[in-house]
Scaffold this active site. Sequence first.
Site, PDB file in Angstrom:
ATOM      1  N   HIS A 308     -46.953  62.207  11.768  1.00 28.51           N
ATOM      2  CA  HIS A 308     -46.018  62.069  10.649  1.00 28.51           C
ATOM      3  C   HIS A 308     -45.111  63.290  10.636  1.00 28.51           C
ATOM      4  CE1 HIS A 308     -44.499  61.663   6.546  1.00 28.51           C
ATOM      5  NE2 HIS A 308     -44.892  60.399   6.612  1.00 28.51           N
ATOM      6  N   ASP A 365     -48.798  53.624   7.773  1.00 24.40           N
ATOM      7  CA  ASP A 365     -48.486  52.383   8.476  1.00 24.40           C
ATOM      8  C   ASP A 365     -49.617  51.883   9.363  1.00 24.40           C
ATOM      9  OD1 ASP A 365     -45.879  52.019   7.510  1.00 24.40           O
ATOM     10  OD2 ASP A 365     -45.199  53.659   8.782  1.00 24.40           O
TER      11      ASP A 365
END
Length: 428
Positions: A308, A365
């Site tokens: 991320h 996700d």
Amino acid sequence: MAESASVSLDDKDYQLPVITGSEGEKAIDTRKLRKDSGYICYDQGYGNTGSCMSEITYLDGDKGILRHRGYPIEQLTQNSGYIETAYLVIYGELPTAEQAKAFNDLLAEHADVDPRMHPILEGFPKDAPPMAMLSALMAALPAYYPDLATNNFEKDLQTFDQTAALAISKIRTFVAMIYRYQCGLPTVPSKDIPYCENLLQMMFSEEGTEYATDSEVVKALDLLLLLHVDHEQNCSTATVRMVGSSAANMLASISAGIAALSGPLHGGANAAVMKMLQAIHDEGDDGSHFIEAAKSGDKSKRLMGFGHAVYRNFDPRAKIIGVSCEKVLATLGIDDPLLSIAQHLEQAALKDDYFVSRKLYPNVDFYSGIIMRALGIPVEMFTAAFAMGRVPGWIANWREVASQPKGRIYRPRQIYTGATQRDYPVSS
Ligand code: ACO
């Protein structure tokens, strides 16, 4: 803690004020540097630039902390719901019973779409990208509600409650309409029932038969939306603020946010995770081969749903969603082989030095696509569902921009690297 920072430029010293946030975040205020010295700050991609002061969301990527208006995401997912958290994010405080009722009444009031908007949708090719349709429908709303979208901060703030509820409610109906249009099914009118239930009804009711809502499905959808409600200054939220700073109305700003989210580097990762898991499954791999390939440094072979831009620790949303994913599938009696592959990938990566040393952990996700698939939402609609969840965060950010008495239009600078002045070739 330092109160100012000194910078030496061309034999001159400049004192720059230091700003400290409520969680101790430090920044050097460079706003006057250009005026005083002629220098600007170069920060391609704004990775180290604070573009605003905000009271909405606090995120500490190193520690894996996410809080909305001070409340940890873990507590919100346990004790609150999507609509209540939306209210909190927008207005700053949890609603009283009365405020919650008024908010829900406004959402119900704005659920239906003006029939004159239907031909807009029907003008799109059936296989058009849902995010293109969603952004266009949102962009068209000001044409139907000119009193709520005047492009004048003072007036738009007077009707803020109406416009905010309209945006949250309409996007849900748009998502359902787009889904049914792509399936070749007629639109189902909204009902005066809770938000998530209403979405499921509008998406999945069959002709003559009302969709039998399962409370576990509703809970899972509510959790998914709550987890996406806001995430500080990401690409789409910064876009909403940027567009809003020109005094563009809230609906136009949200439409721009949807466009920003449509990019695969931002909103498309959940669909990419599903494609990756499906490919691993189709190859008969349990993920072991894929993990090895992901360590090659080849960007196209990355382990999707891992890593991320700001989290260097577990994305707290991923922890919550991973647990929920297993529970939802078990409750619904769904045995999805992609879940086993995902769990195997996660376990293997968390033990692997390549991922551990680079602080690559699952992000939101990684599991969200598996839940959406279990709820019956097709991969093509994943990003549209993400956009629906993010609308409250966009609204809260637009409001901060519109409410700043001394706010100025967002206007970054650049370092020009093109041709220096030259003469236009004139033929003699
Ligand atoms: N799989 C394998 N290796 C990876 C991955 C991954 N998913 N992510 C990063 N790396 C490696 C890089 O190759 C690099 O290795 P190196 O130091 O040997 O060169 C190192 O880890 C650091 O990578 P960066 O690209 O610098 O990390 P950055 O923070 O810029 O990227 C990003 C973050 C884009 C999210 C990246 O981790 C990625 O591509 N992940 C997969 C896509 C994804 O899941 N995106 C969703 C993000 S969440 C969201 O937007 C809602």
